[in-house]
Design a protein around this motif. Sequence first.
Motif, mmCIF file in Angstrom:
data_model
loop_
_atom_site.group_PDB
_atom_site.id
_atom_site.type_symbol
_atom_site.label_atom_id
_atom_site.label_comp_id
_atom_site.label_asym_id
_atom_site.label_seq_id
_atom_site.Cartn_x
_atom_site.Cartn_y
_atom_site.Cartn_z
ATOM 1 N N ASP A 39 6.270 24.738 -45.522
ATOM 2 C CA ASP A 39 4.829 24.586 -45.653
ATOM 3 C C ASP A 39 4.486 24.168 -47.074
ATOM 4 O O ASP A 39 4.990 24.763 -48.038
ATOM 5 C CB ASP A 39 4.135 25.910 -45.301
ATOM 6 N N ASP A 67 14.855 33.259 -36.655
ATOM 7 C CA ASP A 67 14.442 34.512 -37.310
ATOM 8 C C ASP A 67 14.756 35.740 -36.457
ATOM 9 O O ASP A 67 15.220 36.764 -36.967
ATOM 10 C CB ASP A 67 12.943 34.468 -37.645
ATOM 11 N N GLY A 96 9.882 23.612 -41.096
ATOM 12 C CA GLY A 96 10.842 24.438 -41.825
ATOM 13 C C GLY A 96 12.279 24.328 -41.341
ATOM 14 O O GLY A 96 13.220 24.292 -42.153
ATOM 15 N N ASP A 137 21.838 29.540 -41.546
ATOM 16 C CA ASP A 137 22.306 28.240 -42.029
ATOM 17 C C ASP A 137 23.489 28.443 -42.991
ATOM 18 O O ASP A 137 24.541 27.808 -42.871
ATOM 19 C CB ASP A 137 21.127 27.568 -42.759
ATOM 20 N N GLY A 191 8.364 27.629 -37.867
ATOM 21 C CA GLY A 191 8.450 29.020 -37.453
ATOM 22 C C GLY A 191 7.528 29.336 -36.281
ATOM 23 O O GLY A 191 7.787 30.258 -35.509
ATOM 24 N N ASN A 240 17.486 22.800 -42.069
ATOM 25 C CA ASN A 240 18.806 23.263 -41.617
ATOM 26 C C ASN A 240 19.861 22.146 -41.753
ATOM 27 O O ASN A 240 19.709 21.064 -41.176
ATOM 28 C CB ASN A 240 18.697 23.728 -40.160
HETATM 29 O O1 KG4 Z 1 7.315 25.074 -41.429
HETATM 30 P P1 KG4 Z 1 7.561 26.440 -41.965
HETATM 31 O O2 KG4 Z 1 7.795 26.570 -43.453
HETATM 32 O O3 KG4 Z 1 6.415 27.436 -41.582
HETATM 33 C C1 KG4 Z 1 5.745 27.386 -40.358
HETATM 34 O O4 KG4 Z 1 4.791 26.576 -40.236
HETATM 35 O O5 KG4 Z 1 6.200 28.130 -39.459
HETATM 36 O O6 KG4 Z 1 8.824 27.022 -41.169
HETATM 37 C C2 KG4 Z 1 9.347 28.297 -41.409
HETATM 38 C C3 KG4 Z 1 10.529 28.488 -40.462
HETATM 39 C C4 KG4 Z 1 11.080 29.903 -40.438
HETATM 40 O O7 KG4 Z 1 11.238 30.306 -39.091
HETATM 41 C C5 KG4 Z 1 12.430 29.767 -41.140
HETATM 42 O O8 KG4 Z 1 13.407 30.694 -40.710
HETATM 43 C C6 KG4 Z 1 12.812 28.363 -40.754
HETATM 44 O O9 KG4 Z 1 11.603 27.627 -40.836
HETATM 45 N N1 KG4 Z 1 13.811 27.805 -41.668
HETATM 46 C C7 KG4 Z 1 15.077 27.501 -41.311
HETATM 47 C C8 KG4 Z 1 15.724 27.041 -42.483
HETATM 48 N N2 KG4 Z 1 14.823 27.072 -43.503
HETATM 49 C C9 KG4 Z 1 13.655 27.535 -42.992
HETATM 50 N N3 KG4 Z 1 15.690 27.590 -40.126
HETATM 51 C C10 KG4 Z 1 16.978 27.209 -40.082
HETATM 52 N N4 KG4 Z 1 17.677 26.778 -41.163
HETATM 53 C C11 KG4 Z 1 17.093 26.666 -42.362
HETATM 54 N N5 KG4 Z 1 17.764 26.219 -43.413
#
Ligand code: KG4
Length: 338
Positions: free
Chosen positions: A302, A166, A270, A183, A136, A274
Motif C-alpha cells: 500500500d 497470513d 502486496g 516467502d 491482503g 513474493n
Molecule cells: O496490498 P497490501 O500491502 O495491503 C492490502 O491492500 O491488503 O498487501 C498486504 C498483503 C499481506 O497479506 C501480506 O502478507 C502480503 O501482502 N505480502 C506477501 C509478501 N509481502 C506482502 N505475501 C507473500 N509474499 C510476500 N513477499
Amino acid sequence: MCLLLAVETSCDDTSVAALKNGKILATLTSGQKEHDRFGGIVPEVASRAHQKNLIPLLERLLKETKLNKKSFDAIAFTAGPGLLGSLLTGTVFSKSLAQALEIPLVAVDHLHGHLMSHFIEPPFPAFPYLCLLVSGGHTLIVRVDDPLSYTVMGRTVDDAAGEAFDKGAKIMGLAYPGGPLIDRFAASGNPNRFPFPEPKMQGLNMSFSGLKTSLLYLIRDNLKNDPDFIQNNLNDLCASYQEAINGFLIRKLRRAVRETGIREIGIAGGVAANINLRSKATEMVANEKGNLYIPAFEYCMDNAAMIAVTGWYQFKAGQFADHTVTPYAKSPLKNAPL
Ligand code: KG4
Ligand code: ZN
C-alpha cells in the motif's frame, strides 16, 4: 502545471505522495509497529496511528520536496475499500486540507490504485492489459481498458491470496504479516514435499480457504507423531503451501491470457512482492509470448504513489469529489458481475 498531493490510509500504512504533471516527486510511507504485539491489525489502533502519523508525514514530504502546501492544485485520497476508521482519518484530513487551501478533492478507489500502480514508473503496459491484483484483502483478475475503465473477470470467492499467506503463517506459528516470512522460509524449502489439492473453481474465479484448511489438517495430523513437526519442516511446509497458492494464481492468470488473447500482463498488490510468484509469472508470461509488468516492491505494498497516479487521471478527466464524500469499507468492485 499540476501539483497533486495524495493520501493513503486504507489499512495499516500511512502514506503520502507528491506528483507533478503525472510524475511522482516523492512518496513517504509509515508502517505501524503498534499492531505487532496483537498478531494482526487492530482497526481502532490503526485509525489512531494514522491520526498521529499524517501531519508529520506531510511535513516531511514538504521538506523533502521543498514544496509549500499552498502550491498543491488538488488532493487525491483513498475513499475505500479498507478499514472504515482508517479511511475516515485520511478522508477527514484530506477534506480539511482541501477546504483550507481551497483546492479540489479527488476520491480514489484503493483497488483502482493498485491496478494503476503499473503507471508509477516505466515501462508502462499498453492498454488493454490484464492485472492479477493480489493483496491482503482482495484477489482479482481484471481487464484494464484505459486508465479509468476496467472489468473484473475473476475473483476469490473466500479468502484473498494475502489472507491465505497470513492465515497459513499463523497456523505455523509465524508472526503477522506472514506473507513475507513464508516467502523467506520457502526460499530454502522443497515445494513438492507436501502436495496440496488444487482448489476446484469454475472459470477465472479463485478460492483459498480450502488450502488453509488442508495445511491445518496436515499439521494437526503430523504433530501427533512429532511434536516438533513444524520446526523440523518449516522450510518445506512454507515452500509447499506457497507453491499451492502461487501455482493456482498463475494457472488462473494463464487461463485469462488464453481466453482474452491479451498479452500485456501485470501483477499488483502486496503479494506481488513474493519472489516465487514473480518468477512463476515471468516464466508463464514468457511461454505465452507476453510482456510482464510488476511494480517495484514499495509500490506493490500500500502506497500513496498509486493513489496519486490514479488521482491524476481522474483530475484530468474532471472527476472531482465534493465535501459530502464519505469513505466506503467494501468495494463496489467486489460485487461486480463476473
Ligand atoms: O496490498 P497490501 O500491502 O495491503 C492490502 O491492500 O491488503 O498487501 C498486504 C498483503 C499481506 O497479506 C501480506 O502478507 C502480503 O501482502 N505480502 C506477501 C509478501 N509481502 C506482502 N505475501 C507473500 N509474499 C510476500 N513477499
Ligand atoms: Zn492494498
